[in-house]
Enzyme design. Structure first.
Site, short mmCIF file in Angstrom:
data_model
loop_
_atom_site.label_atom_id
_atom_site.label_comp_id
_atom_site.label_asym_id
_atom_site.label_seq_id
_atom_site.Cartn_x
_atom_site.Cartn_y
_atom_site.Cartn_z
N GLU A 1 71.86 43.47 44.60
CA GLU A 1 72.93 43.67 43.62
C GLU A 1 73.34 45.15 43.58
OE1 GLU A 1 74.72 41.49 42.14
OE2 GLU A 1 73.57 39.81 42.92
N HIS B 1 82.60 44.22 44.57
CA HIS B 1 81.16 43.94 44.50
C HIS B 1 80.85 42.65 45.28
CE1 HIS B 1 77.24 43.18 42.26
NE2 HIS B 1 77.59 41.94 42.55
N GLU B 2 81.62 41.60 45.01
CA GLU B 2 81.37 40.32 45.68
C GLU B 2 81.59 40.44 47.19
OE1 GLU B 2 79.73 38.39 44.05
OE2 GLU B 2 80.25 38.89 41.99
N ASP C 1 76.89 46.66 44.11
CA ASP C 1 77.51 47.47 43.05
C ASP C 1 78.08 48.77 43.60
OD1 ASP C 1 77.32 46.01 40.75
OD2 ASP C 1 75.46 46.91 40.05
N HIS D 1 78.65 41.89 48.91
CA HIS D 1 77.49 41.00 49.11
C HIS D 1 77.45 40.46 50.54
CE1 HIS D 1 75.24 40.88 45.47
NE2 HIS D 1 76.22 40.43 44.71
#
Ligand SMILES: [Zn+2]
Length: 630
Positions: free
Chosen positions: A538, A478-479, A542, A482
C-alpha cells in the site's frame, strides 16, 4: 492517542488540516469510525435506506425485478418474525457421530455455506486466468489475528470470554441444556487453539505469490488420512482437476493432527458454534442483540445498530451488485462518468511518461511495464450488466428471514463452484457501485472506482482541479501503482502471474521495496508498532500514486499545490476506537491514515516548496530519505 492540538501545516500536515475536526468529532455508538471514508459511507447508506423505504411504501415504483426481490428481503428483515428454524441446521452438525458422517456430508456443508475446518474456492488460475483453479485454505481463527492470543494480550482474553458468553446465551435461548452448552463452547475454543500455530498470518496472506502452491490431485489426496479430499473436490466441481492450489501449505501439512478421530468432537463443536455465531443475527431481534455484544467488544463500541440500518446492510450485502448499479445510475451522472474516465486516461498517460523517464529500469522491463498500462482495464461508476446469478435470488414470503438468507448464501457458494466450468469474465466487477472504495485487481489488471467514492471531498465537477487531483486523482494513481507494487510486479498485462522483469531490475526493485518497508517499520502508533512488511504494498502504491497525481495536477491551468496537499490530507481524516486501531495494526495492509497522510507527503519534493518547509519544521525529511519507487 492522536494529539488534536491545532498546528502549522509545516509541522504536521494531517493535524493542521484535521486537528480541529478531531477535537470535536464523535464516533457514533453503532460504528467504530468516523471521518472522510466512513462519513461518505453513512451518506450512501442513508440514501439507500430512504430509497428502500420509498419502494416499500409504494412512493416509488420498482422498475427492476432484482431490486424488487431486494426490497422484499429488506421488508422481511425490518419486521422480523422470530423463529427457531436455525436449530434444524445446528442439529445437522450435532447429529454427526464420527468422521465418516463428516465425510458423507462435506458436499452438503460446502454447498450450503456451513463453516468447515477447511476452505475450498474456485477462482481464475493465477498463472493462466483463461483457466479456473480449485483453491484450498485453512479455517480462520475466532479472533482477528494470532497476536490476540498472546499470553499478555488482555484484549484477546476478554474477547474470547465475550465470544463464549454470547455463544452460550444463544444456545440456552434455543433450548439446549447447560451441560451441552458449556461443553460445546469449551470444545470449540479448544479447536480454535489448535489452529493457532498453523494458520497463516495477515502478512503471509498479503504476499500473493506465496499463496500459489500447486500440488497434484493425487498428492492432495494424501494430505489427510481422515478427510477424503479427492471425493470432496470431485463432488464440488464435478471434475477431477490435475492440480489443486494450496493457500496455506503449513495448514495442510498438519491436517492429520488437526482433524482425526480424537479431535472429531472438537471439530463438530467448532462447526456448531461458528455456524451459530455467523447466523444468529437472522434468528430474531434478541439474538441479534446478544451477538452484537461480542461485535461491540471487538470494535470498541457500545450501541447496537438500529433495525433499519441492519436491514439495509443485510440487503445491500446480499444484493451488492444490483444495488450498486441502481445507486450508480441514480446518484452518479453520465457527465461525471465521462469526466472521471478522462482523468484516469490522463493519469495513465502521465504514468507512462514517468516510466519512460525512469532511471533504474532497463529497456526490456520498461517495455513490459508500459504494456501493463496499455492493457489496463478501467471501470468507473458501476457495471453495465447484472450477473445472471441474481435471477436465482427469489425471496419467498412463506419462509423466514433466516431461511431466505441461508438459501441465497447457498446459491452464491454453488454459483462460485459452478464457475469452474465457465469462461473467465473480464467485465465482472469485484466491488459494488455503492462502496466507498477503489481497487486494483492484479489477476485481471483492472482498476475500479465505484460511484460512491466519486463525490466530495474526493471528487466533484464543481471542485477545483487541484482539489480533485489531491482527492480522487491520488486514489486513481494509487490504484494504477498497485500494478507495480510488490504483488502487482509479479503479474503481467493479462493478469497472469509471470515474471516480466530482467533479473537486475527485479533486484533493484526489491532493494527499493526494502527501503519502503524500513521507512514505516517500527513507527509507534497508538501504543503499538507499525509492521513495515505488512503495509509495504500500500505504501508503494501511495507514494507512486501521489507523485503521479501531483505531476498531472501541475500540468493543469491554475494549479495550486497547497490546495492539492490539503485535499490529500482531507482524504485521510479519521477517528477510530482504540479497539479498531489495535485490530487494524495487526491485520490491515494499509498504514494508519495519519501516517499515510504525512510520511507519503514528506516523500514529495513539491511539498517543501509549497509550504516553505525548513529543516527545523516538523514535516521536514532529508532529501536522501525521501522515497519513491515509481
Ligand atoms: Zn491500495
Amino acid at each position: 492517542m492522536i494529539s488534536t492540538e491545532s498546528t502549522s501545516l509545516k509541522d504536521d500536515l494531517y493535524l493542521a488540516v484535521n486537528g480541529r475536526w478531531l477535537r470535536t468529532a464523535v464516533i457514533p455508538g453503532d460504528y467504530p469510525r468516523v471521518g472522510t471514508f466512513p462519513n461518505l459511507f453513512f451518506d450512501v447508506e442513508k440514501n439507500l435506506r430512504n430509497d428502500l423505504n420509498d419502494f416499500m411504501s409504494g412512493n416509488e415504483t420498482i422498475q427492476n425485478k432484482v431490486i424488487l426481490q431486494a426490497v422484499k428481503l429488506y421488508d422481511m428483515a425490518l419486521g422480523l418474525r422470530g423463529s427457531t428454524v436455525i436449530k434444524n441446521d445446528l442439529e445437522k452438525i450435532n447429529n454427526m457421530h464420527n468422521l465418516k458422517d463428516l465425510n458423507n456430508k462435506l458436499k452438503f456443508y460446502f454447498k450450503n455455506d456451513f463453516p468447515l475446518p477447511l476452505i475450498a474456492e474456485v477462482h481464475g488460475n493465477m498463472k493462466d486466468n483463461s483457466q479456473k483453479a480449485f483453491y484450498v485454505a485453512g479455517a480462520k481463527l475466532i479472533l482477528p489475528d494470532k497476536s490476540y492470543y498472546d499470553a499478555d494480550n488482555s484484549t484477546g482474553k476478554q474477547l474470547l470470554r465475550r465470544y463464549s458468553q454470547a455463544a452460550k446465551d444463544l444456545l440456552i435461548k434455543l433450548g439446549y441444556n447447560t451441560t451441552f452448552t458449556s461443553q460445546t463452547v469449551e470444545l470449540a475454543l479448544r479447536f480454535d487453539r489448535r489452529l493457532l500455530p498453523i494458520v497463516k498470518s495477515p502478512k503471509g496472506w498479503a504476499d500473493y505469490p506465496k499463496i500459489y502452491n500447486p500440488i497434484s490431485f493425487v498428492d492432495f489426496g494424501k494430505k489427510s488420512n481422515y478427510i477424503d479430499l479427492q471425493s470432496m473436490t470431485r463432488s464440488l466441481i464435478d471434475d477431477e482437476p490435475k492440480q489443486i492450489i494450496i493457500g496455506e501449505p503449513r495448514y495442510f501439512n498438519h491436517l492429520n493432527e488437526l482433524i482425526n478421530d480424537d479431535t472429531f468432537d472438537e471439530v463438530k463443536a467448532w462447526m456448531l458454534v461458528s455456524f451459530l455465531m455467523k447466523n444468529a443475527d437472522l434468528i430474531d431481534e434478541p439474538s441479534r442483540q446478544i451477538i452484537s455484544q461480542y461485535r461491540n467488544e471487538l470494535l470498541g463500541i457500545n450501541g447496537v445498530e438500529k433495525r433499519e440500518k441492519y436491514a439495509c446492510r443485510l440487503t445491500t450485502s446480499l444484493f451488492s451488485e444490483p444495488i450498486g448499479i441502481y445507486y450508480g445510475k441514480k446518484y452518479f451522472g453520465e457527465d461525471a462518468k465521462k469526466n472521471v474516465h478522462g482523468m484516469v486516461k490522463k493519469i495513465i498517460n502521465t504514468y507512462k511518461k514517468r516510466l519512460m523517464k525512469n532511471e533504474w529500469l532497463s529497456e526490456d522491463t520498461r517495455k513490459n511495464a508500459i504494456l501493463k498500462l496499455d492493457k489496463m482495464v478501467v471501470k468507473v461508476g458501476y457495471p453495465e450488466k447484472i450477473d445472471p446469478l441474481y435471477d436465482r435470488f427469489i425471496i419467498n414470503n412463506e419462509e423466514t428471514l433466516y431461511e431466505n438468507v441461508r438459501r441465497l448464501r447457498g446459491i452464491e457458494v454453488q454459483n462460485m463452484f459452478e464457475q469452474y466450468h465457465r469462461p473467465f469474465d473480464r467485465s465482472k466487477w469485484n466491488m459494488s457501485g455503492y462502496e466507498v472504495n477503489a481497487s486494483y485487481n492484479p489477476s485481471t489488471n483492472d482498476i475500479t472506482f465505484p460511484a460512491a467514492i466519486l463525490q466530495r471531498p474526493f471528487y466533484d465537477l464543481k471542485q477545483t482541479v487541484s482539489q480533485n487531483y489531491g482527492g480522487i486523482g491520488s486514489v486513481i494513481a494509487h490504484e494504477i501503482s498497485h500494478a507495480f507494487d510488490n504483488n502487482g510486479a509479479n503479474f503481467d498485462e493479462l493478469g497472469n502471474m509471470k515474471n516480466w522483469w530482467t533479473q537486475r531490475d527485479y533486484k533493484r526493485f526489491q532493494s527499493l521495496t526494502q527501503k519502503m518497508i524500513d521507512q514505516f517499520d517500527g513507527i509507534s502508533y497508538m501504543g503499538r508498532k507499525v509492521n513495515g512488511a505488512l503495509v509495504v504494498n500500500e505504501n508503494i502504491a501511495d507514494v507512486g500514486g501521489l507523485a503521479c497525481a501531483l505531476e498531472v495536477a501541475k500540468s493543469e491551468p491554475n494549479f495550486n499545490c497547497k490546495v492539492f496537499f490539503v485535499n490529500w490530507a482531507l482524504n485521510w481524516r479519521i477517528k477510530s476506537t482504540k479497539q479498531i486501531n489495535e485490530m487494524l495494526l495487526s491485520v490491515d495492509v494499509h498504514s494508519p491514515a495519519p501516517l499515510r497522510c504525512n510520511i507519503i507527503a514528506q516523500d514529495m519534493d513539491d511539498l517543501y516548496k509549497a509550504f516553505d518547509i525548513k529543516k527545523t519544521d516538523g514535516m521536514w525529511l532529508d532529501k536522501t530519505q525521501r522515497l519513491n519507487i515509481w
